[in-house]
Scaffold this motif. Structure first.
Motif, PDB file in Angstrom:
ATOM      1  N   UNK A   8       0.839  -1.201   0.000  1.00 19.97           N
ATOM      2  CA  UNK A   8       0.000   0.000   0.000  1.00 19.97           C
ATOM      3  C   UNK A   8       0.874   1.250   0.000  1.00 19.97           C
ATOM      4  N   UNK A   9       1.876   1.279   0.862  1.00 17.09           N
ATOM      5  CA  UNK A   9       2.789   2.426   0.936  1.00 17.09           C
ATOM      6  C   UNK A   9       3.546   2.585  -0.376  1.00 17.09           C
ATOM      7  N   UNK A  10       4.135   1.505  -0.871  1.00 19.37           N
ATOM      8  CA  UNK A  10       4.931   1.569  -2.104  1.00 19.37           C
ATOM      9  C   UNK A  10       4.108   2.035  -3.299  1.00 19.37           C
ATOM     10  N   UNK A  11       2.857   1.645  -3.348  1.00 19.56           N
ATOM     11  CA  UNK A  11       1.972   2.052  -4.438  1.00 19.56           C
ATOM     12  C   UNK A  11       1.627   3.529  -4.348  1.00 19.56           C
ATOM     13  N   UNK A  12       1.542   4.045  -3.136  1.00 19.56           N
ATOM     14  CA  UNK A  12       1.090   5.414  -2.917  1.00 19.56           C
ATOM     15  C   UNK A  12       2.197   6.453  -3.023  1.00 19.56           C
ATOM     16  N   UNK A  13       3.396   6.114  -2.623  1.00 17.01           N
ATOM     17  CA  UNK A  13       4.478   7.104  -2.535  1.00 17.01           C
ATOM     18  C   UNK A  13       4.677   7.918  -3.812  1.00 17.01           C
ATOM     19  N   UNK A  14       4.691   7.332  -5.004  1.00 17.59           N
ATOM     20  CA  UNK A  14       4.856   8.173  -6.200  1.00 17.59           C
ATOM     21  C   UNK A  14       3.776   9.243  -6.340  1.00 17.59           C
ATOM     22  N   UNK A  15       2.585   8.967  -5.866  1.00 17.75           N
ATOM     23  CA  UNK A  15       1.487   9.940  -5.937  1.00 17.75           C
ATOM     24  C   UNK A  15       1.666  11.069  -4.928  1.00 17.75           C
TER      25      UNK A  15
END
Length: 134
Positions: A8-15
């Motif tokens: 969840x964190x890894x998916x969100x960080x670029x955003x």
């Protein structure tokens, strides 16, 4: 939807770079030594602490409230499959002035509540945070 909080964190960080107008080198993970250990802390001139949870919105809300001791804003980011549980209690997020957002499997972030800039509770922890995040 997400199998782990880490995903969840890894998916969100670029955003987060676009959402909070922060440079990648000003994104910090699992910052310890403050009041609690936020999953992500951003420094874009303001300190923003984020607690990520797959489904436990109550636990995340409690943790995010602690971060107000040093952060200008605190947020909870939840898996989109479970956001409805938190939305049933959005008045708690508003009352404690904690931001609430969801993330879907494609990394799309939907914001439901944006907190005001906080007057930090503990200036010594704030100073420590500023020195750690510079």
């Amino acid at each position: 939807m997400f199998k782990t909080e880490k995903l969840l964190v890894e998916t969100t960080v670029p955003k987060l770079i676009d959402i909070f107008n922060v440079q990648e080198n000003n994104i910090f993970f699992e910052v310890s030594g403050l009041f609690g250990i936020p999953d992500v802390v951003l420094n874009n001139g303001s300190i923003i602490a984020i607690e990520f949870k797959l489904s436990n919105w109550k636990g995340a809300l409690i943790q995010a409230f602690r971060y107000k001791s040093f952060a200008d804003q605190a947020y909870v980011f939840l898996d989109d499959d479970y956001i409805h549980r938190a939305l049933n209690h959005i008045e708690m997020f508003e009352s404690y002035d904690i931001g609430l957002s969801s993330v879907n499997i494609d990394g799309e972030v939907i914001n439901f509540y944006t907190p005001n800039n906080n007057t930090v509770y503990t200036h010594s922890i704030r100073e420590k945070a500023l020195s750690m995040l510079s």
